[in-house]
Design a protein around this motif. Structure first.
Motif, short mmCIF file in Angstrom:
data_model
loop_
_atom_site.label_atom_id
_atom_site.label_comp_id
_atom_site.label_asym_id
_atom_site.label_seq_id
_atom_site.Cartn_x
_atom_site.Cartn_y
_atom_site.Cartn_z
N HIS A 5 13.97 -4.13 6.69
CA HIS A 5 12.61 -4.11 7.19
C HIS A 5 12.37 -2.89 8.06
N GLY A 6 12.88 -1.76 7.62
CA GLY A 6 12.76 -0.52 8.37
C GLY A 6 11.41 0.12 8.17
N ILE A 7 11.16 1.14 8.95
CA ILE A 7 9.92 1.88 8.89
C ILE A 7 10.20 3.20 8.20
N PRO A 8 9.53 3.51 7.07
CA PRO A 8 9.80 4.78 6.40
C PRO A 8 9.32 5.95 7.27
N LEU A 9 10.18 6.94 7.44
CA LEU A 9 9.83 8.12 8.20
C LEU A 9 10.07 9.35 7.34
N PRO A 10 9.21 10.38 7.43
CA PRO A 10 9.43 11.59 6.65
C PRO A 10 10.70 12.30 7.12
N VAL A 11 11.43 12.87 6.17
CA VAL A 11 12.65 13.61 6.49
C VAL A 11 12.29 15.00 6.98
N ALA A 12 11.38 15.66 6.31
CA ALA A 12 10.97 17.00 6.70
C ALA A 12 9.44 17.05 6.73
N LYS A 159 5.39 -23.75 15.04
CA LYS A 159 5.03 -23.55 13.63
C LYS A 159 5.36 -22.13 13.16
N TYR A 160 5.35 -21.16 14.06
CA TYR A 160 5.73 -19.80 13.69
C TYR A 160 7.24 -19.61 13.75
N VAL A 161 7.91 -20.28 14.70
CA VAL A 161 9.36 -20.21 14.78
C VAL A 161 9.98 -20.75 13.49
N ALA A 162 9.37 -21.78 12.93
CA ALA A 162 9.88 -22.37 11.68
C ALA A 162 9.85 -21.37 10.53
N LEU A 163 9.00 -20.34 10.62
CA LEU A 163 8.87 -19.34 9.56
C LEU A 163 9.77 -18.12 9.77
N TYR A 164 10.51 -18.08 10.87
CA TYR A 164 11.36 -16.94 11.17
C TYR A 164 12.41 -16.74 10.07
N THR A 165 12.68 -15.47 9.77
CA THR A 165 13.78 -15.13 8.88
C THR A 165 15.08 -15.26 9.69
N THR A 166 16.20 -15.14 9.02
CA THR A 166 17.50 -15.20 9.71
C THR A 166 17.59 -14.12 10.78
N GLU A 167 17.12 -12.92 10.46
CA GLU A 167 17.15 -11.84 11.45
C GLU A 167 16.22 -12.14 12.63
N GLN A 168 15.03 -12.64 12.35
CA GLN A 168 14.09 -12.95 13.42
C GLN A 168 14.59 -14.08 14.32
N ARG A 169 15.39 -14.99 13.77
CA ARG A 169 15.92 -16.11 14.55
C ARG A 169 16.89 -15.64 15.64
#
Length: 184
Positions: A5-12, A159-169
């Motif tokens: 879930h990274g953020i794409p960044l330009p290389v150059a 209700k939002y905690v129940a939707l957390y991914t493994t990483e978000q947990r």
């Protein structure tokens, strides 16, 4: 992207077609880094809890007259209690009730509707309390009893905690805070 879930960044700067992925460190990585600097995980946890307890007790002692005055003003301005309680997901996923000064009029049918920025249910004193985050001060009680910390990730409704991914947990491995590390 590579599925993270990274953020794409330009290389150059001249070539935006080529991108590299920046993945911010996880909460667990940041938390582990803090404990490496402060000693063992146990010592870090105990000293943080002691710091939270002492700070919350001191702040509540000093602010008690003002907090009682605010509570009274909230009760006088509109019918209902002076405090608002809402269930949130806490440390290790255990639910707790977060405390805040009530900033909105209570509905007669007791239905809960998500507040909007310019909600007409917000009281005059409520707008002031929210503008300066004074409505959050009763959370010092949550810190005193051990449900929260002074600094930590903000707690979310179940209700939002129940939707957390493994990483978000991973955020549930530390006590939720009145303020987050990003806000400091």
């Amino acid at each position: 992207m590579d599925g993270s879930h990274g953020i794409p960044l330009p290389v150059a700067a001249e070539s935006f077609a080529d991108t590299a992925v920046f993945t911010p460190p996880s909460i667990r990585t940041l938390h582990a880094g803090l404990h490496r600097r402060s000693g063992s995980r146990i010592v870090g946890g105990v000293s943080k809890r002691a710091f939270d307890f002492v700070m919350a007790a001191g702040a509540l002692t000093i602010l008690a007259p003002a907090l009682l005055g605010i509570w009274a003003l909230v009760r006088i301005e509109s019918p209902g209690g002076g405090l608002f309680r809402q269930r949130r997901g806490g440390f290790q996923g255990r639910p707790f009730y977060i405390l805040k000064f009530r900033t909105m009029r209570t509905s007669e049918d007791r239905t809960i509707v998500q507040a909007k920025k310019e909600d007409d249910r917000t009281t005059r004193i409520g707008r002031f309390l929210r503008r300066y985050s004074i409505d959050e001060l009763p959370q010092l009680i949550n810190v005193l009893v051990g449900d929260m910390s002074i600094v930590g990730p903000r707690p979310e409704v179940p209700k939002y905690v129940a939707l957390y991914t493994t990483e978000q947990r991973q955020v549930l491995t530390v006590r939720p805070g009145i303020t987050s590390l990003a806000s400091i």
